[in-house]
Design a protein around this motif. Structure first.
Motif, mmCIF file in Angstrom:
data_model
loop_
_atom_site.group_PDB
_atom_site.id
_atom_site.type_symbol
_atom_site.label_atom_id
_atom_site.label_comp_id
_atom_site.label_asym_id
_atom_site.label_seq_id
_atom_site.Cartn_x
_atom_site.Cartn_y
_atom_site.Cartn_z
ATOM 1 N N ALA A 10 -60.457 -50.277 -73.793
ATOM 2 C CA ALA A 10 -59.264 -50.515 -74.581
ATOM 3 C C ALA A 10 -59.597 -51.896 -75.220
ATOM 4 O O ALA A 10 -58.830 -52.014 -76.386
ATOM 5 C CB ALA A 10 -58.371 -50.862 -73.404
ATOM 6 N N GLU A 11 -60.292 -52.867 -74.857
ATOM 7 C CA GLU A 11 -60.653 -54.296 -75.638
ATOM 8 C C GLU A 11 -61.359 -53.924 -76.831
ATOM 9 O O GLU A 11 -61.075 -54.236 -78.015
ATOM 10 C CB GLU A 11 -61.315 -55.008 -74.857
ATOM 11 C CG GLU A 11 -61.257 -56.284 -75.412
ATOM 12 C CD GLU A 11 -62.246 -57.451 -74.809
ATOM 13 O OE1 GLU A 11 -61.456 -58.364 -74.100
ATOM 14 O OE2 GLU A 11 -63.458 -57.514 -74.532
ATOM 15 N N ALA A 12 -62.211 -52.892 -76.747
ATOM 16 C CA ALA A 12 -63.371 -52.583 -77.952
ATOM 17 C C ALA A 12 -62.473 -51.768 -79.014
ATOM 18 O O ALA A 12 -62.531 -52.053 -80.193
ATOM 19 C CB ALA A 12 -64.315 -51.744 -77.470
ATOM 20 N N MET A 30 -69.634 -51.679 -78.212
ATOM 21 C CA MET A 30 -69.641 -50.272 -78.685
ATOM 22 C C MET A 30 -69.970 -49.176 -77.852
ATOM 23 O O MET A 30 -69.371 -47.885 -78.318
ATOM 24 C CB MET A 30 -70.706 -50.571 -79.874
ATOM 25 C CG MET A 30 -70.374 -51.660 -80.993
ATOM 26 S SD MET A 30 -71.707 -51.851 -82.050
ATOM 27 C CE MET A 30 -71.997 -50.540 -83.071
ATOM 28 N N ALA A 31 -70.563 -49.440 -77.008
ATOM 29 C CA ALA A 31 -71.067 -48.247 -75.962
ATOM 30 C C ALA A 31 -69.667 -47.855 -75.285
ATOM 31 O O ALA A 31 -69.328 -46.751 -75.221
ATOM 32 C CB ALA A 31 -71.991 -48.753 -75.119
ATOM 33 N N LEU A 43 -67.857 -51.849 -87.332
ATOM 34 C CA LEU A 43 -69.031 -52.557 -86.316
ATOM 35 C C LEU A 43 -68.447 -54.153 -86.177
ATOM 36 O O LEU A 43 -67.695 -54.627 -86.845
ATOM 37 C CB LEU A 43 -70.080 -52.697 -87.362
ATOM 38 C CG LEU A 43 -71.037 -51.469 -87.711
ATOM 39 C CD1 LEU A 43 -72.175 -51.827 -88.294
ATOM 40 C CD2 LEU A 43 -71.143 -50.736 -86.445
ATOM 41 N N PRO A 44 -68.651 -54.548 -85.001
ATOM 42 C CA PRO A 44 -68.551 -55.999 -84.608
ATOM 43 C C PRO A 44 -69.199 -57.124 -85.705
ATOM 44 O O PRO A 44 -70.253 -56.824 -86.164
ATOM 45 C CB PRO A 44 -69.181 -56.221 -83.260
ATOM 46 C CG PRO A 44 -70.145 -55.194 -83.069
ATOM 47 C CD PRO A 44 -69.815 -54.007 -83.872
ATOM 48 N N GLU A 45 -68.335 -58.076 -85.749
ATOM 49 C CA GLU A 45 -69.093 -59.336 -86.516
ATOM 50 C C GLU A 45 -68.749 -60.320 -85.466
ATOM 51 O O GLU A 45 -68.282 -60.418 -84.479
ATOM 52 C CB GLU A 45 -67.815 -59.556 -87.621
ATOM 53 C CG GLU A 45 -67.796 -58.261 -88.654
ATOM 54 C CD GLU A 45 -66.647 -58.535 -89.656
ATOM 55 O OE1 GLU A 45 -65.869 -59.786 -89.478
ATOM 56 O OE2 GLU A 45 -66.644 -57.855 -90.461
ATOM 57 N N VAL A 86 -77.920 -57.602 -85.757
ATOM 58 C CA VAL A 86 -77.645 -57.005 -84.491
ATOM 59 C C VAL A 86 -76.641 -55.861 -84.500
ATOM 60 O O VAL A 86 -76.955 -54.757 -83.784
ATOM 61 C CB VAL A 86 -77.138 -58.418 -83.760
ATOM 62 C CG1 VAL A 86 -76.878 -57.656 -82.320
ATOM 63 C CG2 VAL A 86 -77.990 -59.374 -83.556
ATOM 64 N N ALA A 87 -75.613 -55.952 -85.160
ATOM 65 C CA ALA A 87 -74.567 -54.944 -84.852
ATOM 66 C C ALA A 87 -75.202 -53.598 -85.722
ATOM 67 O O ALA A 87 -75.013 -52.293 -85.183
ATOM 68 C CB ALA A 87 -73.246 -55.013 -85.733
ATOM 69 N N ALA A 88 -75.927 -53.520 -86.779
ATOM 70 C CA ALA A 88 -76.514 -52.399 -87.131
ATOM 71 C C ALA A 88 -77.688 -51.560 -86.155
ATOM 72 O O ALA A 88 -77.536 -50.535 -86.229
ATOM 73 C CB ALA A 88 -77.258 -52.805 -88.470
ATOM 74 N N GLU A 89 -78.249 -52.504 -85.575
ATOM 75 C CA GLU A 89 -79.437 -52.058 -84.618
ATOM 76 C C GLU A 89 -78.572 -51.391 -83.431
ATOM 77 O O GLU A 89 -78.942 -50.459 -82.960
ATOM 78 C CB GLU A 89 -80.190 -53.260 -84.105
ATOM 79 C CG GLU A 89 -81.376 -53.669 -84.957
ATOM 80 C CD GLU A 89 -82.378 -52.765 -85.520
ATOM 81 O OE1 GLU A 89 -83.099 -52.365 -84.414
ATOM 82 O OE2 GLU A 89 -82.453 -52.263 -86.625
ATOM 83 N N VAL A 90 -77.688 -52.080 -83.042
ATOM 84 C CA VAL A 90 -76.902 -51.494 -81.909
ATOM 85 C C VAL A 90 -76.159 -50.253 -82.241
ATOM 86 O O VAL A 90 -75.909 -49.012 -81.541
ATOM 87 C CB VAL A 90 -75.824 -52.376 -81.339
ATOM 88 C CG1 VAL A 90 -74.821 -51.800 -80.304
ATOM 89 C CG2 VAL A 90 -76.254 -53.733 -80.692
ATOM 90 N N ASP A 91 -75.615 -50.256 -83.371
ATOM 91 C CA ASP A 91 -74.868 -48.742 -83.967
ATOM 92 C C ASP A 91 -76.110 -47.724 -83.979
ATOM 93 O O ASP A 91 -75.602 -46.534 -83.657
ATOM 94 C CB ASP A 91 -74.317 -49.096 -85.538
ATOM 95 C CG ASP A 91 -73.572 -47.989 -86.110
ATOM 96 O OD1 ASP A 91 -72.802 -47.365 -85.352
ATOM 97 O OD2 ASP A 91 -73.867 -47.538 -86.996
ATOM 98 N N ALA A 92 -77.218 -47.952 -84.473
ATOM 99 C CA ALA A 92 -77.954 -47.092 -84.319
ATOM 100 C C ALA A 92 -78.556 -46.399 -83.010
ATOM 101 O O ALA A 92 -78.772 -45.272 -82.901
ATOM 102 C CB ALA A 92 -79.394 -47.440 -85.264
ATOM 103 N N LEU A 93 -78.605 -47.416 -82.073
ATOM 104 C CA LEU A 93 -78.585 -47.216 -80.950
ATOM 105 C C LEU A 93 -77.414 -46.212 -80.185
ATOM 106 O O LEU A 93 -77.697 -45.152 -79.693
ATOM 107 C CB LEU A 93 -78.744 -48.517 -80.010
ATOM 108 C CG LEU A 93 -78.623 -48.207 -78.125
ATOM 109 C CD1 LEU A 93 -79.843 -47.682 -77.936
ATOM 110 C CD2 LEU A 93 -78.197 -49.375 -77.655
ATOM 111 N N ILE A 94 -76.180 -46.433 -80.300
ATOM 112 C CA ILE A 94 -75.164 -45.586 -79.899
ATOM 113 C C ILE A 94 -75.016 -44.569 -80.591
ATOM 114 O O ILE A 94 -74.950 -43.237 -79.861
ATOM 115 C CB ILE A 94 -73.537 -46.430 -80.328
ATOM 116 C CG1 ILE A 94 -73.670 -47.839 -79.892
ATOM 117 C CG2 ILE A 94 -72.504 -45.426 -79.993
ATOM 118 C CD1 ILE A 94 -73.895 -47.882 -78.186
ATOM 119 N N LYS A 95 -75.668 -44.270 -81.820
ATOM 120 C CA LYS A 95 -75.660 -42.983 -82.366
ATOM 121 C C LYS A 95 -76.925 -41.943 -81.642
ATOM 122 O O LYS A 95 -76.615 -40.783 -81.504
ATOM 123 C CB LYS A 95 -75.858 -43.116 -83.925
ATOM 124 C CG LYS A 95 -74.654 -43.544 -84.609
ATOM 125 C CD LYS A 95 -74.791 -43.941 -86.080
ATOM 126 C CE LYS A 95 -73.694 -44.223 -86.692
ATOM 127 N NZ LYS A 95 -73.905 -44.515 -88.576
#
Length: 461
Positions: free
Chosen positions: A291-293, A416-417, A301-303, A126-135
């Motif tokens: 701030a929390e992120a 991440m966003a 990446l989040p775990e 999930v984190a990898a997919e989200v990372d690709a989205l954010i980029k």
């Protein structure tokens, strides 16, 4: 009417509701503003309302105790109802639309795929997919249709985590599911009075969409049959292992896949769309998310373990689902006479629990129309309302099977966003809800994407 039914009606009167002379107004709301239809009548008539439109009567239930009765305590008396019955034309007898022993068997087959330990192991995917989205979002220059992006993300996550398959090549999925929802709701509000053979644009689009969904489901099954996964834990492997892959079993697999594809992406995509809208409306929330992120994630990446630390982000997700529950309506049909809140409900009646109105009930929520993630602050559990005042994933035996995956996905996306980006609605965009099978933003959600460091520099200049 039997003597027993006469006695039941004498002991328990019919619920209050709008008079017959209000039929035209009710019909208009049914077609154009279903949320107002539910909310207005609950406000005027109370927690159990009988809404008669033409030959049909619908019983609106809007109290936590009564929702518990319908969804949990007496769930065996209530089968799937309006909207979902019509959706069966496309979804078949999948987990969302089936009842009785068929549903129980399907649930047993798929349940292991959603075990907490297995979902936790999917966090990296999930984190990898989200990372690709954010980029991808960060590289945009100009408006982005954010709902389209969220649909692509959620379908990608669904494919890799639940099906062990790539769905990126099936770009028509989102559009096909919109056509299915449109047709199901059209049939529901017209009481299926328009014959299915009438060549209306909506009905033609539905047929094309249904054929597209069946083709995609069949292709996914064929691919897995040709390339089986030994001891596979994914949905495709479990469905194949549970049947012969031929005849009725093949049709069952198709129904389950189409249902999973719809339910598995639509609710999370809708929640994320509403989240970005509300965060844009409340910049202070965006700053707290950022701030929390930064504190919890830094630049990594989040775990899965981070879900316990991203408490404010999780609270934002919960508050978004309170105001805009992706499943805004839980329709049922009474199999036998029942008594709800002291009122008689005859067998065959459409009974609807409406999370949208329940989540805004002034008896259980302070200032219910206000967006306030602090309601879900884990440090203040006493401030939470009764269990059945908040049911974004349904309740009882049919509690949403994929809730933990959906929440993890939404929390990762918002964290991440907020860390890297600022999303702002295109000026002039009016954001209104559209109550279909899910509660989506009407007409999409175009937003401009800005790298957060650029926003900081511009504000400091």
């Amino acid at each position: 009417m039997t003597g027993r039914q006469h006695r039941a009606r004498a002991a328990h009167p019919a619920p209050p509701g709008p008079p017959r002379r209000a039929t035209l107004r009710l019909l208009k709301q049914l077609f154009t503003d279903r949320l107002a239809l539910m909310g207005d009548n609950a406000e005027v008539y109370g927690d159990v309302v009988r809404i008669a439109i033409g030959p049909k009567a619908m019983y609106l239930v809007n109290h936590p105790d009564l929702a518990k009765h319908v969804l949990a305590d007496n769930a065996a008396n209530y089968h799937k109802g309006i909207g979902l019955q019509e959706a069966r034309r496309a979804l078949g007898d999948g987990l969302l639309t089936s009842d009785g022993e068929t549903w129980r068997e399907q649930r047993r087959t798929i349940q292991p795929v959603f075990q907490p330990k297995r979902i936790a192991r999917q966090a990296a995917v999930v984190a990898a997919e989200v990372d690709a989205l954010i980029k991808r979002l960060g590289a945009h220059d100009g408006p982005v249709e954010i709902l389209h992006e969220m649909t692509g993300l959620t379908l990608g996550v669904l494919g890799k985590t639940l099906l062990d398959a790539e769905l990126g090549g099936y770009e028509t999925l989102g559009h096909s599911f919109e056509a299915v929802q449109d047709q199901a709701m059209f049939e529901a509000v017209t009481l299926s009075a328009v014959p299915q053979w009438v060549p209306l644009k909506k009905q033609l689009e539905f047929r094309t969409a249904r054929d597209d969904l069946r083709r995609i489901a069949d292709e996914l099954v064929e691919q897995r049959l040709a390339n089986p996964v030994e001891n596979g834990e994914d949905v495709l492997s479990r469905l194949i292992a549970s049947g012969s892959g031929q005849g009725a079993s093949r049709e069952r697999m198709r129904d389950e896949l189409i249902t999973l594809l719809l339910a598995g992406h639509e609710t999370t995509a809708s929640t994320l769309g509403w989240a970005f809208h509300l965060i844009d409306e409340h910049p202070d929330v965006g700053e707290r998310l950022h701030a929390e992120a930064v504190e919890v994630l830094g630049d990594r990446l989040p775990e899965h373990e981070d879900l316990r630390r991203l408490t404010y982000t999780a609270a934002v997700v919960e508050e978004v689902m309170r105001l805009y529950p992706p499943v805004w309506l839980l329709p049922r049909v009474a199999q036998a006479d029942d008594e709800i809140g002291g009122y008689h409900v005859p067998a065959g009646s459409d009974v609807v629990v409406v999370p949208y109105t329940l989540h805004r009930h002034p008896g259980f929520w302070t200032d219910p129309e206000r967006f306030d993630p602090g309601r879900f602050d884990p440090a203040n559990p006493a401030g939470r309302p009764p269990r059945y005042a908040y049911i974004p994933f349904g309740a009882g035996p049919r509690f949403c099977i994929g809730n933990s995956l959906g929440v993890m996905e939404a929390v990762f996306v918002l964290a991440m966003a907020a860390r890297d980006l600022v999303l702002r609605k295109v000026p002039g965009k009016v954001v209104d809800p559209e109550a279909m099978l899910s509660l989506r933003v009407r007409g999409g959600l175009p937003m401009t994407v800005h790298r957060r460091e650029r926003v900081r520099r511009a504000e400091a200049a």
